[in-house]
Design an enzyme around this catalytic site. Structure first.
Site, PDB file in Angstrom:
ATOM      1  N   ASN A  92       0.832  -1.218   0.000  1.00 44.38           N
ATOM      2  CA  ASN A  92       0.000   0.000   0.000  1.00 44.38           C
ATOM      3  C   ASN A  92       0.862   1.264   0.000  1.00 44.38           C
ATOM      4  OD1 ASN A  92       0.953   0.132   2.606  1.00 44.38           O
ATOM      5  ND2 ASN A  92      -1.037   0.421   3.579  1.00 44.38           N
ATOM      6  N   TYR A 102       3.039  -2.495  17.788  1.00 47.08           N
ATOM      7  CA  TYR A 102       3.871  -3.331  16.911  1.00 47.08           C
ATOM      8  C   TYR A 102       4.146  -4.677  17.577  1.00 47.08           C
ATOM      9  CZ  TYR A 102       8.011  -4.470  14.006  1.00 47.08           C
ATOM     10  OH  TYR A 102       8.929  -5.058  13.171  1.00 47.08           O
ATOM     11  N   TYR A 134      -4.141 -21.274  13.054  1.00 45.55           N
ATOM     12  CA  TYR A 134      -4.495 -21.746  11.698  1.00 45.55           C
ATOM     13  C   TYR A 134      -3.798 -23.072  11.397  1.00 45.55           C
ATOM     14  CZ  TYR A 134      -7.373 -18.002   9.766  1.00 45.55           C
ATOM     15  OH  TYR A 134      -8.407 -17.148   9.493  1.00 45.55           O
ATOM     16  N   GLY A 151      -6.140 -16.636   5.607  1.00 41.13           N
ATOM     17  CA  GLY A 151      -7.337 -17.094   4.891  1.00 41.13           C
ATOM     18  C   GLY A 151      -7.000 -17.411   3.439  1.00 41.13           C
ATOM     19  N   LYS A 160       2.462  -8.162  16.434  1.00 41.01           N
ATOM     20  CA  LYS A 160       3.270  -9.265  15.895  1.00 41.01           C
ATOM     21  C   LYS A 160       3.096 -10.522  16.738  1.00 41.01           C
ATOM     22  CE  LYS A 160       5.655  -7.351  12.429  1.00 41.01           C
ATOM     23  NZ  LYS A 160       5.746  -7.890  11.067  1.00 41.01           N
ATOM     24  N   HIS A 170      14.883   3.306   4.235  1.00 38.45           N
ATOM     25  CA  HIS A 170      14.391   4.661   3.966  1.00 38.45           C
ATOM     26  C   HIS A 170      15.274   5.664   4.725  1.00 38.45           C
ATOM     27  CE1 HIS A 170      11.756   8.013   3.439  1.00 38.45           C
ATOM     28  NE2 HIS A 170      10.996   7.295   2.647  1.00 38.45           N
ATOM     29  N   ARG A 187      15.487   4.668  11.756  1.00 37.08           N
ATOM     30  CA  ARG A 187      16.228   3.533  12.334  1.00 37.08           C
ATOM     31  C   ARG A 187      17.691   3.929  12.480  1.00 37.08           C
ATOM     32  NH1 ARG A 187      13.393  -1.738   9.551  1.00 37.08           N
ATOM     33  NH2 ARG A 187      12.894  -0.325   7.835  1.00 37.08           N
ATOM     34  N   PHE A 231       2.767   2.569   2.200  1.00 38.80           N
ATOM     35  CA  PHE A 231       2.798   3.390   3.420  1.00 38.80           C
ATOM     36  C   PHE A 231       4.239   3.779   3.732  1.00 38.80           C
ATOM     37  CE2 PHE A 231       2.910   3.451   8.232  1.00 38.80           C
ATOM     38  CZ  PHE A 231       2.523   4.780   8.323  1.00 38.80           C
ATOM     39  N   THR A 232       5.130   2.802   3.773  1.00 41.48           N
ATOM     40  CA  THR A 232       6.559   3.112   3.964  1.00 41.48           C
ATOM     41  C   THR A 232       7.404   2.660   2.780  1.00 41.48           C
ATOM     42  OG1 THR A 232       6.792   1.055   5.210  1.00 41.48           O
ATOM     43  CG2 THR A 232       6.533   3.075   6.486  1.00 41.48           C
TER      44      THR A 232
HETATM   45  P1  NAD Z   1       9.478  -1.407   5.510  1.00 43.56           P
HETATM   46  O1  NAD Z   1       8.684  -0.389   6.258  1.00 43.56           O
HETATM   47  O2  NAD Z   1      10.553  -0.943   4.602  1.00 43.56           O
HETATM   48  O3  NAD Z   1       8.528  -2.354   4.668  1.00 43.56           O
HETATM   49  C1  NAD Z   1       7.207  -2.658   5.025  1.00 43.56           C
HETATM   50  C2  NAD Z   1       6.364  -2.635   3.768  1.00 43.56           C
HETATM   51  O4  NAD Z   1       5.002  -2.976   4.091  1.00 43.56           O
HETATM   52  C3  NAD Z   1       6.327  -1.255   3.111  1.00 43.56           C
HETATM   53  O5  NAD Z   1       6.551  -1.383   1.732  1.00 43.56           O
HETATM   54  C4  NAD Z   1       4.918  -0.753   3.408  1.00 43.56           C
HETATM   55  O6  NAD Z   1       4.443   0.163   2.447  1.00 43.56           O
HETATM   56  C5  NAD Z   1       4.141  -2.059   3.432  1.00 43.56           C
HETATM   57  N1  NAD Z   1       2.887  -2.013   4.192  1.00 43.56           N
HETATM   58  C6  NAD Z   1       2.702  -1.505   5.440  1.00 43.56           C
HETATM   59  N2  NAD Z   1       1.420  -1.661   5.808  1.00 43.56           N
HETATM   60  C7  NAD Z   1       0.782  -2.295   4.773  1.00 43.56           C
HETATM   61  C8  NAD Z   1      -0.553  -2.738   4.557  1.00 43.56           C
HETATM   62  N3  NAD Z   1      -1.497  -2.562   5.470  1.00 43.56           N
HETATM   63  N4  NAD Z   1      -0.852  -3.345   3.377  1.00 43.56           N
HETATM   64  C9  NAD Z   1       0.114  -3.512   2.430  1.00 43.56           C
HETATM   65  N5  NAD Z   1       1.387  -3.111   2.579  1.00 43.56           N
HETATM   66  C10 NAD Z   1       1.715  -2.518   3.750  1.00 43.56           C
HETATM   67  O7  NAD Z   1      10.072  -2.407   6.618  1.00 43.56           O
HETATM   68  P2  NAD Z   1      11.082  -3.634   6.461  1.00 43.56           P
HETATM   69  O8  NAD Z   1      12.260  -3.333   7.287  1.00 43.56           O
HETATM   70  O9  NAD Z   1      11.242  -4.007   5.042  1.00 43.56           O
HETATM   71  O10 NAD Z   1      10.266  -4.768   7.226  1.00 43.56           O
HETATM   72  C11 NAD Z   1       9.553  -5.781   6.529  1.00 43.56           C
HETATM   73  C12 NAD Z   1       8.964  -6.749   7.538  1.00 43.56           C
HETATM   74  O11 NAD Z   1       9.998  -7.334   8.326  1.00 43.56           O
HETATM   75  C13 NAD Z   1       7.981  -6.096   8.519  1.00 43.56           C
HETATM   76  O12 NAD Z   1       6.908  -6.966   8.742  1.00 43.56           O
HETATM   77  C14 NAD Z   1       8.800  -5.944   9.773  1.00 43.56           C
HETATM   78  O13 NAD Z   1       7.990  -5.968  10.929  1.00 43.56           O
HETATM   79  C15 NAD Z   1       9.725  -7.144   9.695  1.00 43.56           C
HETATM   80  N6  NAD Z   1      10.967  -6.901  10.453  1.00 43.56           N
HETATM   81  C16 NAD Z   1      11.950  -6.086   9.940  1.00 43.56           C
HETATM   82  C17 NAD Z   1      13.107  -5.853  10.670  1.00 43.56           C
HETATM   83  C18 NAD Z   1      14.216  -4.991  10.167  1.00 43.56           C
HETATM   84  O14 NAD Z   1      15.194  -4.784  10.890  1.00 43.56           O
HETATM   85  N7  NAD Z   1      14.184  -4.500   8.941  1.00 43.56           N
HETATM   86  C19 NAD Z   1      13.242  -6.434  11.946  1.00 43.56           C
HETATM   87  C20 NAD Z   1      12.219  -7.224  12.442  1.00 43.56           C
HETATM   88  C21 NAD Z   1      11.087  -7.467  11.671  1.00 43.56           C
HETATM   89  N1  UDP Z   2      18.850   5.075  18.240  1.00 48.65           N
HETATM   90  C1  UDP Z   2      19.719   6.138  18.519  1.00 48.65           C
HETATM   91  N2  UDP Z   2      19.741   7.174  17.659  1.00 48.65           N
HETATM   92  C2  UDP Z   2      18.975   7.251  16.542  1.00 48.65           C
HETATM   93  C3  UDP Z   2      18.099   6.173  16.260  1.00 48.65           C
HETATM   94  C4  UDP Z   2      18.049   5.116  17.136  1.00 48.65           C
HETATM   95  O1  UDP Z   2      20.436   6.115  19.524  1.00 48.65           O
HETATM   96  O2  UDP Z   2      19.079   8.256  15.816  1.00 48.65           O
HETATM   97  C5  UDP Z   2      18.817   3.908  19.144  1.00 48.65           C
HETATM   98  C6  UDP Z   2      17.443   3.532  19.659  1.00 48.65           C
HETATM   99  O3  UDP Z   2      17.128   4.244  20.848  1.00 48.65           O
HETATM  100  C7  UDP Z   2      17.614   2.053  19.904  1.00 48.65           C
HETATM  101  C8  UDP Z   2      18.612   1.606  18.837  1.00 48.65           C
HETATM  102  O4  UDP Z   2      19.249   2.797  18.395  1.00 48.65           O
HETATM  103  O5  UDP Z   2      18.166   1.828  21.171  1.00 48.65           O
HETATM  104  C9  UDP Z   2      17.969   0.912  17.648  1.00 48.65           C
HETATM  105  O6  UDP Z   2      16.907   1.718  17.195  1.00 48.65           O
HETATM  106  P1  UDP Z   2      16.067   1.365  15.890  1.00 48.65           P
HETATM  107  O7  UDP Z   2      14.953   2.363  15.823  1.00 48.65           O
HETATM  108  O8  UDP Z   2      16.966   1.241  14.728  1.00 48.65           O
HETATM  109  O9  UDP Z   2      15.499  -0.099  16.153  1.00 48.65           O
HETATM  110  P2  UDP Z   2      14.843  -0.855  17.400  1.00 48.65           P
HETATM  111  O10 UDP Z   2      14.779   0.060  18.592  1.00 48.65           O
HETATM  112  O11 UDP Z   2      13.504  -1.238  16.913  1.00 48.65           O
HETATM  113  O12 UDP Z   2      15.757  -1.979  17.646  1.00 48.65           O
END
Ligand code: NAD
Ligand code: UDP
Length: 310
Positions: free
Chosen positions: A33, A144, A158, A101, A148, A180, A185, A35-36
């Site tokens: 969608n 979040y 399921y 589903g 999850k 992004h 992050r 969003f990010t």
């Molecule tokens: P991201 O935000 O870059 O990607 C998420 C994608 O999902 C985006 O393209 C966004 O537009 C889409 N999206 C969000 N809500 C939606 C909806 N309702 N319908 C359709 N699309 C939707 O994040 P990412 O880092 O690529 O993460 C991908 C997945 O991996 C997520 O589920 C996240 O929770 C999981 N994850 C990522 C990390 C990480 O470090 N990157 C760590 C733990 C879990």
């Molecule tokens: N963090 C930080 N400075 C920033 C962004 C994040 O010190 O500009 C810290 C944040 O408080 C966390 C860690 O880095 O302790 C990782 O943050 P991130 O948002 O990447 O992921 P998550 O907290 O979900 O592990």
């Protein structure tokens, strides 16, 4: 050749997964969608006849025919998932119900992108899959974390109730090209700040730890998990067990970019986990998987990416 649905396919991890599965010769349906995620992340795939892009929000039902589903849709960075927390929970919970589903109707195998956040601020270190976690249900991260956790519950229900073939990856902090630049992050923030010569924002003392996995390693882990024998249906941690403090990460990025940006202290966000590191024993044993890319190497590739887009 399989027909593979990737929800969240235009996001950071999703776009790398689309690329990888196309390269393996599969038909990929990317649902997002935006969003990010962005169209830019998958623009280079649009000309591939085996790639299809659909704008769709997974909180609504989806009728397509597929063999496998990777359910990645969900904003992953704290600022994005806290922007509209109700929608975040809906995406995790209603989205999981809709994708489960779909898997039930099509008899598709389905993998959930779960997260180390299911462990909350962990009292067990490193985190093993049997640790049940410590999440504050009332805090700003709960939309979040609990979303999850509920999605994992739905996956197991399921499986028991409808015989679904499920996989659950508990993903730890992953970084790399196509993060992004504004998603807040830590790796993207620090690199962008260092390259722009702006203060490196250290939240709290910077003594909290994280373990950073390069995106290629993570994608390899996801694919191995999907292809693993059906007996591997407990959650599997995927991440890099190499742990460092946030201050150490900042120092390394400053050094690698040659930046003269100063470090600046900022308040620690509420419920920010103090330590995080995966025990990847199960992934090693069940998938023969472990990360291969060293932090230095992965950071260099990510810095090069951000130099290119800034
Ligand atoms: P991201 O935000 O870059 O990607 C998420 C994608 O999902 C985006 O393209 C966004 O537009 C889409 N999206 C969000 N809500 C939606 C909806 N309702 N319908 C359709 N699309 C939707 O994040 P990412 O880092 O690529 O993460 C991908 C997945 O991996 C997520 O589920 C996240 O929770 C999981 N994850 C990522 C990390 C990480 O470090 N990157 C760590 C733990 C879990
Ligand atoms: N963090 C930080 N400075 C920033 C962004 C994040 O010190 O500009 C810290 C944040 O408080 C966390 C860690 O880095 O302790 C990782 O943050 P991130 O948002 O990447 O992921 P998550 O907290 O979900 O592990």
């Amino acid at each position: 050749m399989k027909r593979v649905l990737i929800t969240g396919g235009a996001g950071f991890l999703g776009s790398h997964l689309c690329e990888r599965l196309l390269a393996e010769g599969h038909d990929v349906l990317c649902v997002d969608n935006f969003f990010t995620g962005t169209k830019d992340n998958i623009a280079h795939l649009l000309g591939d006849p085996h790639f299809e892009l659909m704008r769709h929000d997974i909180t609504f039902q989806l009728y397509v025919e597929v063999d496998e589903i990777y359910n990645l849709a969900c904003p992953a960075s704290p600022i994005h998932y806290q922007f509209d927390p109700v929608q975040t929970t809906k995406t995790s919970v209603h989205g999981a119900i809709n994708m489960l589903g779909l898997a039930k109707r099509t008899k598709a195998k389905i993998l959930q992108a779960s997260t180390s956040e299911v462990y909350g601020d962990p009292e067990v270190h490193p985190q093993t899959e049997d640790y049940r976690g410590s999440v504050n249900t009332m805090g700003p991260r709960a939309c979040y974390d609990e979303g999850k956790r509920c999605a994992e519950t739905l996956f197991f229900d399921y499986q028991r109730q409808h015989g679904l073939n499920i996989r659950i990856a508990r993903i730890f902090n992953t970084y790399g090209p196509r993060m992004h630049p504004d998603d807040g992050r830590v790796v993207s923030n620090f690199i962008v700040q260092a390259l722009k010569g702006k203060p490196i924002t250290i939240y709290g003392e910077g003594t909290q730890t994280r373990s950073f996995c390069y995106v290629d390693d993570l994608i390899e882990g996801l694919i191995r998990l999907m292809n693993a024998p059906d007996t591997v249906n407990s959650p599997v941690n995927l991440g890099n067990p190499n742990e460092c403090t946030i201050r150490e990460l900042a120092e390394r990025i400053i050094e690698m970019t040659g930046s003269d940006a100063p470090m600046e202290a900022r308040p620690l966000p509420v419920d920010d986990p103090t330590q995080r590191c995966p025990d990847i024993g199960l992934a090693r044993q069940a998938l023969g998987w472990e990360p291969a890319v060293q932090l230095e190497d992965g950071l260099q590739r990510t810095i090069t990416y951000f130099q290119g887009i800034l």
